[in-house]
Design a protein around this motif. Structure first.
Motif, PDB file in Angstrom:
ATOM      1  N   HIS A 139       0.714  -1.349  -0.014  1.00  0.00           N
ATOM      2  CA  HIS A 139       0.018  -0.015  -0.009  1.00  0.00           C
ATOM      3  C   HIS A 139       0.815   1.095  -0.019  1.00  0.00           C
ATOM      4  O   HIS A 139       1.858   1.251   0.778  1.00  0.00           O
ATOM      5  N   VAL A 140       0.518   2.076  -1.067  1.00  0.00           N
ATOM      6  CA  VAL A 140       1.276   3.484  -0.935  1.00  0.00           C
ATOM      7  C   VAL A 140       0.531   4.507  -1.027  1.00  0.00           C
ATOM      8  O   VAL A 140      -0.536   4.446  -1.691  1.00  0.00           O
ATOM      9  N   ASN A 141       0.955   5.713  -0.460  1.00  0.00           N
ATOM     10  CA  ASN A 141       0.064   6.946  -0.532  1.00  0.00           C
ATOM     11  C   ASN A 141       0.641   7.944  -1.203  1.00  0.00           C
ATOM     12  O   ASN A 141       1.809   8.154  -1.211  1.00  0.00           O
ATOM     13  N   PHE A 142       0.094   8.796  -2.010  1.00  0.00           N
ATOM     14  CA  PHE A 142       0.744   9.638  -2.953  1.00  0.00           C
ATOM     15  C   PHE A 142      -0.215  10.835  -2.288  1.00  0.00           C
ATOM     16  O   PHE A 142      -1.363  10.837  -2.140  1.00  0.00           O
ATOM     17  N   ILE A 143       0.842  12.034  -2.253  1.00  0.00           N
ATOM     18  CA  ILE A 143       0.145  13.464  -2.038  1.00  0.00           C
ATOM     19  C   ILE A 143       0.488  14.074  -3.046  1.00  0.00           C
ATOM     20  O   ILE A 143       1.298  14.366  -3.846  1.00  0.00           O
ATOM     21  N   MET A 144      -0.412  14.923  -3.670  1.00  0.00           N
ATOM     22  CA  MET A 144      -0.659  15.716  -4.687  1.00  0.00           C
ATOM     23  C   MET A 144      -1.349  16.912  -4.633  1.00  0.00           C
ATOM     24  O   MET A 144      -2.117  17.029  -3.726  1.00  0.00           O
ATOM     25  N   ARG A 145      -1.372  17.857  -5.455  1.00  0.00           N
ATOM     26  CA  ARG A 145      -2.033  19.106  -5.557  1.00  0.00           C
ATOM     27  C   ARG A 145      -3.499  18.540  -5.767  1.00  0.00           C
ATOM     28  O   ARG A 145      -3.767  17.619  -6.480  1.00  0.00           O
ATOM     29  N   ILE A 146      -4.629  19.169  -5.167  1.00  0.00           N
ATOM     30  CA  ILE A 146      -5.839  18.916  -5.341  1.00  0.00           C
ATOM     31  C   ILE A 146      -6.387  19.003  -6.724  1.00  0.00           C
ATOM     32  O   ILE A 146      -5.874  19.508  -7.554  1.00  0.00           O
ATOM     33  N   ARG A 147      -7.129  17.725  -7.258  1.00  0.00           N
ATOM     34  CA  ARG A 147      -7.676  17.547  -8.546  1.00  0.00           C
ATOM     35  C   ARG A 147      -9.039  17.338  -8.220  1.00  0.00           C
ATOM     36  O   ARG A 147      -9.428  16.474  -7.157  1.00  0.00           O
ATOM     37  N   ASN A 148     -10.022  17.547  -9.072  1.00  0.00           N
ATOM     38  CA  ASN A 148     -11.480  17.357  -9.024  1.00  0.00           C
ATOM     39  C   ASN A 148     -11.735  16.221  -9.955  1.00  0.00           C
ATOM     40  O   ASN A 148     -13.063  15.761  -9.757  1.00  0.00           O
ATOM     41  N   ASP A 149     -10.930  15.824 -10.621  1.00  0.00           N
ATOM     42  CA  ASP A 149     -11.382  14.654 -11.679  1.00  0.00           C
ATOM     43  C   ASP A 149     -10.750  13.293 -11.133  1.00  0.00           C
ATOM     44  O   ASP A 149     -10.884  12.302 -11.980  1.00  0.00           O
ATOM     45  N   SER A 151     -12.051   4.634  -9.645  1.00  0.00           N
ATOM     46  CA  SER A 151     -12.094   3.712 -11.054  1.00  0.00           C
ATOM     47  C   SER A 151     -10.491   3.968 -11.743  1.00  0.00           C
ATOM     48  O   SER A 151     -10.489   3.368 -12.652  1.00  0.00           O
ATOM     49  N   MET A 152      -9.958   4.893 -11.126  1.00  0.00           N
ATOM     50  CA  MET A 152      -8.737   5.230 -11.718  1.00  0.00           C
ATOM     51  C   MET A 152      -7.352   4.460 -11.128  1.00  0.00           C
ATOM     52  O   MET A 152      -7.638   3.914 -10.166  1.00  0.00           O
ATOM     53  N   TYR A 153      -6.362   4.614 -12.069  1.00  0.00           N
ATOM     54  CA  TYR A 153      -4.936   4.017 -11.621  1.00  0.00           C
ATOM     55  C   TYR A 153      -4.052   4.903 -11.620  1.00  0.00           C
ATOM     56  O   TYR A 153      -4.143   6.216 -12.271  1.00  0.00           O
ATOM     57  N   ILE A 154      -3.004   4.930 -10.893  1.00  0.00           N
ATOM     58  CA  ILE A 154      -1.802   5.596 -10.809  1.00  0.00           C
ATOM     59  C   ILE A 154      -0.693   4.909 -11.383  1.00  0.00           C
ATOM     60  O   ILE A 154      -0.465   3.725 -10.990  1.00  0.00           O
ATOM     61  N   LYS A 155       0.060   5.428 -12.386  1.00  0.00           N
ATOM     62  CA  LYS A 155       1.168   4.717 -12.989  1.00  0.00           C
ATOM     63  C   LYS A 155       2.572   5.439 -12.535  1.00  0.00           C
ATOM     64  O   LYS A 155       2.656   6.981 -12.682  1.00  0.00           O
ATOM     65  N   HIS A 156       3.306   4.992 -11.763  1.00  0.00           N
ATOM     66  CA  HIS A 156       4.488   5.571 -11.268  1.00  0.00           C
ATOM     67  C   HIS A 156       5.689   4.434 -11.752  1.00  0.00           C
ATOM     68  O   HIS A 156       5.686   3.200 -10.942  1.00  0.00           O
TER      69      HIS A 156
END
Length: 109
Positions: A59-69, A73-78
């Motif tokens: 399990h990984v947490n990502f912190i980023m600038r706020i996004r409304n989209d 159901s999405m994925y993060i690729k890193h």
């Protein structure tokens, strides 16, 4: 949250709908937002136990600038690794950032 802590580039992805009756054998993800700066933190063992998370899942947490989209159901690729988005919430001490909780998929591109 200091903007200088955002040192990792991530992409937001979706899984496109299949065009035929059989799913594609190789996983395919469509990138909808490229090169988003984020801070990546893996959960510690005691945090995983407190959350009641399975032991064999990363399990990984990502912190980023706020996004409304962003949706669950999405994925993060890193770094060519895909993470399922489990949930997200605004940081209490800085509402211009969000924390996105993810779990690593067992797919490497």
């Amino acid at each position: 949250m200091n903007i200088g802590e955002l040192r990792h580039k991530i992409d937001l992805c979706i899984k496109p709908k299949s065009k035929g009756p059989v799913e594609m054998l190789e996983p395919h993800y469509e990138v909808i937002a490229h090169n988003i700066w984020a801070k990546k933190t893996e959960l510690l063992g005691k945090e995983s136990i407190k959350s009641g998370i399975e032991h064999n899942t990363i399990h990984v947490n990502f912190i980023m600038r706020i996004r409304n989209d962003i949706t669950e159901s999405m994925y993060i690729k890193h770094k060519d690794v895909i993470y399922n988005i489990l949930g997200f919430e605004q940081l209490k001490d800085d509402p211009s950032f969000i924390l996105v909780a993810t779990a690593k998929k067992q797919v490497i591109l």
